[in-house]
Design a protein around this motif. Structure first.
Motif, mmCIF file in Angstrom:
data_model
loop_
_atom_site.group_PDB
_atom_site.id
_atom_site.type_symbol
_atom_site.label_atom_id
_atom_site.label_comp_id
_atom_site.label_asym_id
_atom_site.label_seq_id
_atom_site.Cartn_x
_atom_site.Cartn_y
_atom_site.Cartn_z
ATOM 1 N N LYS A 34 -2.258 4.176 -18.173
ATOM 2 C CA LYS A 34 -3.323 3.655 -17.499
ATOM 3 C C LYS A 34 -3.063 3.512 -15.914
ATOM 4 C CE LYS A 34 -7.831 1.538 -17.994
ATOM 5 N NZ LYS A 34 -8.542 0.485 -18.894
ATOM 6 N N ALA A 35 -2.336 2.453 -15.776
ATOM 7 C CA ALA A 35 -1.949 2.120 -14.424
ATOM 8 C C ALA A 35 -1.545 3.018 -13.446
ATOM 9 C CB ALA A 35 -1.083 0.738 -14.641
ATOM 10 N N MET A 36 -0.744 3.884 -13.810
ATOM 11 C CA MET A 36 -0.279 5.020 -13.112
ATOM 12 C C MET A 36 -1.514 6.021 -12.493
ATOM 13 S SD MET A 36 2.929 5.074 -12.393
ATOM 14 C CE MET A 36 3.725 6.739 -12.215
ATOM 15 N N HIS A 37 -2.347 6.319 -13.638
ATOM 16 C CA HIS A 37 -3.490 7.186 -12.972
ATOM 17 C C HIS A 37 -4.490 6.343 -12.536
ATOM 18 C CE1 HIS A 37 -2.232 10.148 -16.066
ATOM 19 N NE2 HIS A 37 -2.098 9.083 -16.934
ATOM 20 N N LEU A 38 -4.614 5.200 -12.716
ATOM 21 C CA LEU A 38 -5.489 4.378 -11.698
ATOM 22 C C LEU A 38 -4.978 4.179 -10.396
ATOM 23 C CD1 LEU A 38 -6.787 1.356 -14.068
ATOM 24 C CD2 LEU A 38 -8.052 3.372 -13.100
ATOM 25 N N LEU A 39 -3.525 4.224 -10.106
ATOM 26 C CA LEU A 39 -3.085 4.176 -8.893
ATOM 27 C C LEU A 39 -3.499 5.545 -7.974
ATOM 28 C CD1 LEU A 39 0.455 2.519 -9.004
ATOM 29 C CD2 LEU A 39 -1.514 1.524 -7.838
ATOM 30 N N ARG A 40 -3.244 6.538 -8.679
ATOM 31 C CA ARG A 40 -3.711 7.927 -8.130
ATOM 32 C C ARG A 40 -5.200 7.924 -7.955
ATOM 33 N NH1 ARG A 40 -1.395 12.900 -11.375
ATOM 34 N NH2 ARG A 40 0.354 11.980 -10.645
ATOM 35 N N GLU A 41 -5.942 7.496 -8.589
ATOM 36 C CA GLU A 41 -7.430 7.424 -8.318
ATOM 37 C C GLU A 41 -7.917 6.817 -7.280
ATOM 38 O OE1 GLU A 41 -9.355 6.394 -11.907
ATOM 39 O OE2 GLU A 41 -8.585 7.825 -13.037
ATOM 40 N N GLN A 42 -6.910 5.651 -6.862
ATOM 41 C CA GLN A 42 -7.365 4.748 -5.871
ATOM 42 C C GLN A 42 -6.755 4.771 -4.495
ATOM 43 O OE1 GLN A 42 -6.857 0.505 -7.214
ATOM 44 N NE2 GLN A 42 -8.134 0.702 -8.910
ATOM 45 N N LEU A 78 0.883 -1.297 0.085
ATOM 46 C CA LEU A 78 -0.049 0.072 -0.034
ATOM 47 C C LEU A 78 0.736 1.189 -0.093
ATOM 48 C CD1 LEU A 78 -2.839 -1.346 2.520
ATOM 49 C CD2 LEU A 78 -2.694 -1.178 -0.063
ATOM 50 N N PRO A 79 1.821 1.427 0.744
ATOM 51 C CA PRO A 79 2.470 2.658 0.909
ATOM 52 C C PRO A 79 3.382 2.709 -0.366
ATOM 53 C CG PRO A 79 3.544 1.002 2.511
ATOM 54 C CD PRO A 79 2.342 0.755 2.167
ATOM 55 N N VAL A 80 3.800 1.571 -1.085
ATOM 56 C CA VAL A 80 4.491 1.552 -2.150
ATOM 57 C C VAL A 80 3.666 2.205 -3.398
ATOM 58 C CG1 VAL A 80 5.730 0.190 -3.996
ATOM 59 C CG2 VAL A 80 6.282 -0.076 -1.626
ATOM 60 N N ALA A 81 2.458 1.779 -3.442
ATOM 61 C CA ALA A 81 1.410 2.166 -4.626
ATOM 62 C C ALA A 81 1.392 3.773 -4.236
ATOM 63 C CB ALA A 81 0.328 1.425 -4.151
ATOM 64 N N ASP A 82 1.430 4.394 -2.942
ATOM 65 C CA ASP A 82 1.200 5.626 -2.895
ATOM 66 C C ASP A 82 2.560 6.421 -3.443
ATOM 67 O OD1 ASP A 82 -1.254 5.207 -1.659
ATOM 68 O OD2 ASP A 82 -0.443 5.569 0.320
ATOM 69 N N VAL A 83 3.479 5.788 -3.257
ATOM 70 C CA VAL A 83 4.739 6.557 -3.621
ATOM 71 C C VAL A 83 4.762 6.677 -5.171
ATOM 72 C CG1 VAL A 83 7.072 6.557 -3.707
ATOM 73 C CG2 VAL A 83 6.147 6.058 -1.690
ATOM 74 N N ILE A 84 4.357 5.631 -5.707
ATOM 75 C CA ILE A 84 4.141 5.385 -7.326
ATOM 76 C C ILE A 84 3.354 6.553 -7.951
ATOM 77 C CG2 ILE A 84 3.885 4.054 -9.373
ATOM 78 C CD1 ILE A 84 5.471 1.847 -7.926
ATOM 79 N N ALA A 85 2.174 6.464 -7.099
ATOM 80 C CA ALA A 85 0.793 7.314 -7.386
ATOM 81 C C ALA A 85 1.298 8.679 -7.347
ATOM 82 C CB ALA A 85 -0.548 7.103 -6.592
ATOM 83 N N ALA A 86 2.323 9.218 -6.526
ATOM 84 C CA ALA A 86 2.738 10.516 -6.604
ATOM 85 C C ALA A 86 3.786 11.009 -7.543
ATOM 86 C CB ALA A 86 3.252 10.849 -5.180
ATOM 87 N N ILE A 87 4.288 10.022 -8.482
ATOM 88 C CA ILE A 87 5.055 10.362 -9.412
ATOM 89 C C ILE A 87 4.464 11.120 -10.603
ATOM 90 C CG2 ILE A 87 6.796 9.509 -11.237
ATOM 91 C CD1 ILE A 87 7.381 7.141 -9.042
ATOM 92 N N PRO A 88 4.742 12.155 -11.064
ATOM 93 C CA PRO A 88 4.074 12.902 -12.090
ATOM 94 C C PRO A 88 3.837 12.116 -13.484
ATOM 95 C CG PRO A 88 5.481 14.685 -11.216
ATOM 96 C CD PRO A 88 5.795 13.041 -10.428
ATOM 97 N N VAL A 89 2.695 11.939 -13.900
ATOM 98 C CA VAL A 89 2.435 11.407 -15.092
ATOM 99 C C VAL A 89 1.517 11.978 -16.105
ATOM 100 C CG1 VAL A 89 3.520 8.856 -14.389
ATOM 101 C CG2 VAL A 89 1.055 9.565 -14.096
ATOM 102 N N ASP A 90 1.350 12.986 -15.851
ATOM 103 C CA ASP A 90 0.312 13.818 -16.539
ATOM 104 C C ASP A 90 0.119 13.509 -18.058
ATOM 105 O OD1 ASP A 90 -0.811 14.221 -14.052
ATOM 106 O OD2 ASP A 90 0.017 16.336 -13.927
ATOM 107 N N ASP A 91 1.395 13.767 -18.528
ATOM 108 C CA ASP A 91 1.601 13.583 -19.837
ATOM 109 C C ASP A 91 1.739 12.378 -20.490
ATOM 110 O OD1 ASP A 91 1.107 16.467 -19.937
ATOM 111 O OD2 ASP A 91 3.142 16.625 -19.697
ATOM 112 N N THR A 92 1.380 11.356 -20.103
ATOM 113 C CA THR A 92 1.937 10.123 -20.394
ATOM 114 C C THR A 92 0.786 8.877 -20.388
ATOM 115 O OG1 THR A 92 2.513 8.958 -18.237
ATOM 116 C CG2 THR A 92 4.215 10.100 -19.291
ATOM 117 N N PRO A 93 0.642 8.298 -21.588
ATOM 118 C CA PRO A 93 -0.333 7.314 -21.767
ATOM 119 C C PRO A 93 -0.176 6.266 -20.627
ATOM 120 C CG PRO A 93 1.237 7.063 -23.548
ATOM 121 C CD PRO A 93 1.558 8.167 -22.623
#
Length: 533
Positions: free
Chosen positions: A228-236, A211-226
């Motif tokens: 999907k998994a990174m965006h879902l981590l952020r949403e969840q 869970l904390p690892v997922a939070d760390v990865i979700a915080a990495i900026p990926v706004d301009d990249t396709p």
């Protein structure tokens, strides 16, 4: 699976302690673009758990072995975590029907290959999940429901009483014996429950680490990249935050200061079992979040491994998918060859009969075609300059070994496999078959007759790539089969150039090779005369 190197002595150990992030980053960069070497422990665990629970079609076990995918997977698997290794294994064994999903997989891996900063930041975070023990997470999250502790209220009461007795022993010597008795009982409880409950409790603790690892990865900026998994981590993230609160007692046992004394805490008042019992009250909701977190982290790690493969395999392409029976591989090559020879093959509603002598390249060619179709339909890329492949699964029959345990002969095992092929072709479940040397253990007359009958039947409903030494088949199968051959070249080193040639085999170079390696001239001449050459 990629593993962190262990430094135990010298300056490497000192530097690792002083700047662990820098040292880890150097290791990541040194490993980038290099193949994996071994099959990770329990790499198939996730696939084994989910393969029969959906409608997805998977690469069957025999085809997986015959096309050497265990070796291909080992080279592809440079993942940083057991989660990634397991997810990659499942991805490579599961066909994807949606071309857009396959295109997205390739685009994601291609982006990670080019974006070193994003890739390395993710891998630095994933390093916290590199322990092999985390391979057990899949079984806990996707397997049968975890086992529960009997009499949970009694367990909670006894835990509190044990703690009071130990604290009482500190204040009063007369209660030491009571405290020791409580500790002995706790040891017995832990030993009795280990295989039934303790293993699941340990697996849940490992799940908490995601869970904390997922939070760390979700915080990495990926706004301009396709991605999907990174965006879902952020949403969840809100869901994970709720789950972390419900698992806070198990999470507390994961903290470094407490980990060092966790055994004693368990002995004194069964802390881990109590925390596990409390966590299971929310199991239904907890499983959903953990499954999603596992899949997202695994898919990200697997995508980076595919990106590493793309780095070392610049000659590759995104396949086009044909709605008809069309196979068109241009300059395709086999991934396991150090210096591969590229070959091209186009079959438009046709099959291929490939002849040639041993070691000329027949089997390598048909394996290459089958491998590229599977890679294209699972990971979204082919090892070729251009590829058009059918939206079909692949079934192979390369090795037909005698099974002492089953009592089946080579021939009986082969006819069972080919019967399966015919049934699948009749139903339309599979339209691509890879076959090497039909019925090689039978006599010539019957072998040619049975091979012809089987290949005519399969060729009417599907595309077949088949090798044979029986050149007699060439004149009987022209209705559905294009003819190709490999031939020896006595004038080059090694005798073979491994280039696929169109048309039937007509030359007698195999006999001429006898002369080159020193066979008696009269033996060579006699052999040539017997062939009518």
């Amino acid at each position: 699976m990629w593993k962190l190197k262990t430094f135990s002595t010298g300056w490497d150990s000192v530097l690792r302690r002083l700047s662990p992030r820098k040292t880890l980053l150097a290791e990541l960069r040194a490993q980038w673009g290099k193949p994996g070497t071994v099959m990770a422990w329990r790499a198939s665990a996730y696939f084994d758990l989910v393969r029969n629970k959906g409608t997805d079609v998977s690469v069957d076990d025999r085809t997986w072995l015959d096309l050497e995918f265990p070796k291909i997977f080992s080279r592809l698997d440079t993942t940083a975590t057991p989660l990634g290794s397991q997810y990659l294994f499942a991805s490579l064994r599961t066909y994807v029907d949606d071309p857009q999903e396959l295109a997205a997989r390739y685009t994601c891996a291609d982006m990670l290959q080019k974006n070193a900063a994003l890739r390395e930041n993710i891998l630095l975070a994933l390093a916290a999940l590199s322990d092999d023990g985390l391979a057990d997470i899949a079984e806990f999250v996707f397997g049968d429901p975890p086992r529960t502790v009997e009499y949970p209220k009694l367990l909670a009461f006894w835990s509190a009483l044990s703690l009071l007795l130990v604290l009482g022993a500190v204040a009063s010597l007369w209660s030491v014996w009571l405290a020791l008795a409580a500790i002995a009982i706790n040891v017995g409880v832990m030993a009795r429950l280990f295989w039934n409950v303790q293993r699941d409790a340990t697996a849940l603790k490992r799940c908490v680490a995601m869970l904390p690892v997922a939070d760390v990865i979700a915080a990495i900026p990926v706004d301009d990249t396709p991605f999907k998994a990174m965006h879902l981590l952020r949403e969840q993230k809100p869901l994970r935050r709720k789950m972390q609160k419900k698992l806070r007692w198990l999470a507390l046992l994961q903290k470094e200061p407490i980990q060092f004394i966790s055994t004693w805490i368990n002995v004194v008042f069964l802390a881990e079992l109590v925390a596990y019992t409390l966590a299971l009250r929310h199991f239904a909701q907890m499983r959903t979040v953990l499954q999603s977190t596992y899949a997202l982290l695994g898919s990200i790690d697997a995508s980076i491994a595919v990106a590493s493969c793309l780095e070392r395999c610049p000659d590759r392409c995104r396949p086009e998918f044909a709605s008809t029976r069309l196979i068109d591989i241009q300059a395709g090559y086999h991934p396991l060859l150090a210096i591969p020879v590229c070959n091209s093959l186009r079959l438009d509603d046709r099959s291929a009969l490939v002849t040639g002598s041993n070691m000329a390249g027949k089997t390598t060619l048909i394996k290459m075609i089958g491998i590229n179709i599977i890679l294209g339909r699972t990971l979204g890329f082919c090892l070729a300059a251009r590829a058009v492949i059918p939206q079909s699964s692949v079934m192979a029959s390369i090795r037909s070994e005698h099974s002492v345990e089953s009592g089946k002969s080579h021939y009986f095992g082969e006819i069972e496999r080919l019967q399966t092929f015919i049934e699948n072709a009749d139903r339309g479940d599979c339209r691509v078959f890879i076959i090497d040397e039909l019925f090689s253990g039978t006599n010539t007359v019957e072998r040619i007759a049975i091979a012809r009958a089987v290949l005519e039947q399969l060729g009417a409903d599907a595309q077949v790539l088949v090798t044979t030494h029986d050149v007699e088949l060439q004149q009987h199968l022209s209705d559905h089969y294009d003819l190709y051959h490999f031939q020896e070249n006595p004038d080059i080193e090694g005798f073979f150039d491994y280039q696929l040639m169109p048309g039937p085999a007509t030359q007698r170079n195999a006999i001429r090779l006898l002369d080159r390696i020193g066979f008696p001239a009269k033996v060579v001449a006699r052999a040539m005369k017997l062939t009518g050459a």
